[in-house]
Motif scaffolding. Sequence first.
Motif, PDB file in Angstrom:
ATOM      1  N   UNK A  42       0.846  -1.198   0.000  1.00  0.00           N
ATOM      2  CA  UNK A  42       0.000   0.000   0.000  1.00  0.00           C
ATOM      3  C   UNK A  42       0.882   1.250   0.000  1.00  0.00           C
ATOM      4  N   UNK A  43       0.571   2.187  -0.896  1.00  0.00           N
ATOM      5  CA  UNK A  43       1.327   3.423  -0.989  1.00  0.00           C
ATOM      6  C   UNK A  43       2.580   3.347  -1.835  1.00  0.00           C
ATOM      7  N   UNK A  44       2.838   2.204  -2.454  1.00  0.00           N
ATOM      8  CA  UNK A  44       4.044   2.040  -3.254  1.00  0.00           C
ATOM      9  C   UNK A  44       3.846   2.596  -4.662  1.00  0.00           C
ATOM     10  N   UNK A  45       4.951   2.982  -5.319  1.00  0.00           N
ATOM     11  CA  UNK A  45       4.950   3.450  -6.700  1.00  0.00           C
ATOM     12  C   UNK A  45       5.855   2.500  -7.478  1.00  0.00           C
ATOM     13  N   UNK A  46       5.234   1.651  -8.324  1.00  0.00           N
ATOM     14  CA  UNK A  46       5.977   0.636  -9.066  1.00  0.00           C
ATOM     15  C   UNK A  46       5.792   0.837 -10.565  1.00  0.00           C
ATOM     16  N   UNK A  47       6.875   0.680 -11.312  1.00  0.00           N
ATOM     17  CA  UNK A  47       6.841   0.714 -12.775  1.00  0.00           C
ATOM     18  C   UNK A  47       7.121  -0.689 -13.296  1.00  0.00           C
ATOM     19  N   UNK A  48       6.298  -1.143 -14.241  1.00  0.00           N
ATOM     20  CA  UNK A  48       6.499  -2.433 -14.882  1.00  0.00           C
ATOM     21  C   UNK A  48       7.056  -2.168 -16.274  1.00  0.00           C
ATOM     22  N   UNK A  49       8.250  -2.665 -16.547  1.00  0.00           N
ATOM     23  CA  UNK A  49       8.931  -2.395 -17.809  1.00  0.00           C
ATOM     24  C   UNK A  49       9.274  -3.709 -18.512  1.00  0.00           C
ATOM     25  N   UNK A  50       9.860  -3.568 -19.709  1.00  0.00           N
ATOM     26  CA  UNK A  50      10.272  -4.736 -20.471  1.00  0.00           C
ATOM     27  C   UNK A  50       9.925  -4.545 -21.939  1.00  0.00           C
ATOM     28  N   UNK A 225       9.908  -7.245 -16.810  1.00  0.00           N
ATOM     29  CA  UNK A 225       9.452  -8.540 -17.292  1.00  0.00           C
ATOM     30  C   UNK A 225      10.235  -8.949 -18.537  1.00  0.00           C
ATOM     31  N   UNK A 226      10.384 -10.241 -18.706  1.00  0.00           N
ATOM     32  CA  UNK A 226      10.993 -10.811 -19.905  1.00  0.00           C
ATOM     33  C   UNK A 226      10.348 -12.174 -20.124  1.00  0.00           C
ATOM     34  N   UNK A 227       9.745 -12.342 -21.311  1.00  0.00           N
ATOM     35  CA  UNK A 227       9.094 -13.608 -21.656  1.00  0.00           C
ATOM     36  C   UNK A 227       8.090 -14.046 -20.604  1.00  0.00           C
ATOM     37  N   UNK A 228       7.324 -13.090 -20.088  1.00  0.00           N
ATOM     38  CA  UNK A 228       6.244 -13.423 -19.168  1.00  0.00           C
ATOM     39  C   UNK A 228       6.655 -13.692 -17.746  1.00  0.00           C
ATOM     40  N   UNK A 229       7.930 -13.459 -17.429  1.00  0.00           N
ATOM     41  CA  UNK A 229       8.419 -13.688 -16.075  1.00  0.00           C
ATOM     42  C   UNK A 229       9.068 -12.421 -15.532  1.00  0.00           C
ATOM     43  N   UNK A 230       9.193 -12.337 -14.213  1.00  0.00           N
ATOM     44  CA  UNK A 230       9.912 -11.223 -13.591  1.00  0.00           C
ATOM     45  C   UNK A 230      11.402 -11.493 -13.753  1.00  0.00           C
ATOM     46  N   UNK A 231      12.060 -10.653 -14.579  1.00  0.00           N
ATOM     47  CA  UNK A 231      13.501 -10.806 -14.810  1.00  0.00           C
ATOM     48  C   UNK A 231      14.305 -10.087 -13.740  1.00  0.00           C
ATOM     49  N   UNK A 232      13.765  -8.963 -13.228  1.00  0.00           N
ATOM     50  CA  UNK A 232      14.436  -8.239 -12.150  1.00  0.00           C
ATOM     51  C   UNK A 232      13.407  -7.392 -11.419  1.00  0.00           C
TER      52      UNK A 232
END
Length: 239
Positions: A42-50, A225-232
């Motif tokens: 809660x309250x986090x700021x996350x970016x999803x990239x790839x 993400x990379x190929x549908x998985x969390x890469x980092x």
Amino acid sequence: MADTLRLPEGDHVIQCQQVVRSYTMGDATVNAVRGIDLTIARGEFAAITGPSGCGKSTLLHLLGAVDVPSTGRVFVNGRDTATLNDAEATAFRLRHIGFVFQRFYLMPTLSALENVELPLAEAGMAKAARRARAAELLGYVGLGDRRSHRPTQLSGGEQQRVAIARALANEPAMLLADEPTGELDAATGERLLQLFGQLHRDGTTLVFVTHDTVVANTAQRVIRLLDGRVASDTRNSPA
């Protein structure tokens, strides 16, 4: 439906447990998301990239209860989204999740104020109260003097800010955005990033899908993400 499937511990807006999302296209199976474990506090700021095609938008739809996993579980605000029928999912999104889309999706025949009022009307708020709330939100995003303008009378950045105000109307637990700066020029994008920073400081949970490194660098956390998985999954240093 009784709330029998709830996440019992932790102050998480989102928790994914071994989430897989597969699609059948003709004779082929497309594995868009492949066994993701993820929590967003809660309250986090996350970016999803790839890269394109890595599963970013599919994951965002799963987090937003627009879609459900083929296997695994997604909890949003403590609810297992797979337990919701269509009507319940619609009501759940209305109450808990704000969406901001790259193309805004504003109603062209309505004013900025009326566009922001829409989710409030769907939630059953009385007209006077929802008008006051919409006006307050437009002021918050810096468009108090543009409330009577229709989308065609607004710039791209102004339309995006109306879309953000609309997404915040019902005080959602989190704000999801798909490429929020993708169609904006650099100066307008920078102003929008300042607004996102303010939203985060005010306690809103933000989860953005983005190719924009500036947006990613603004976030607290970058999930690649990379190929549908969390890469980092890394955290940016405080500014």
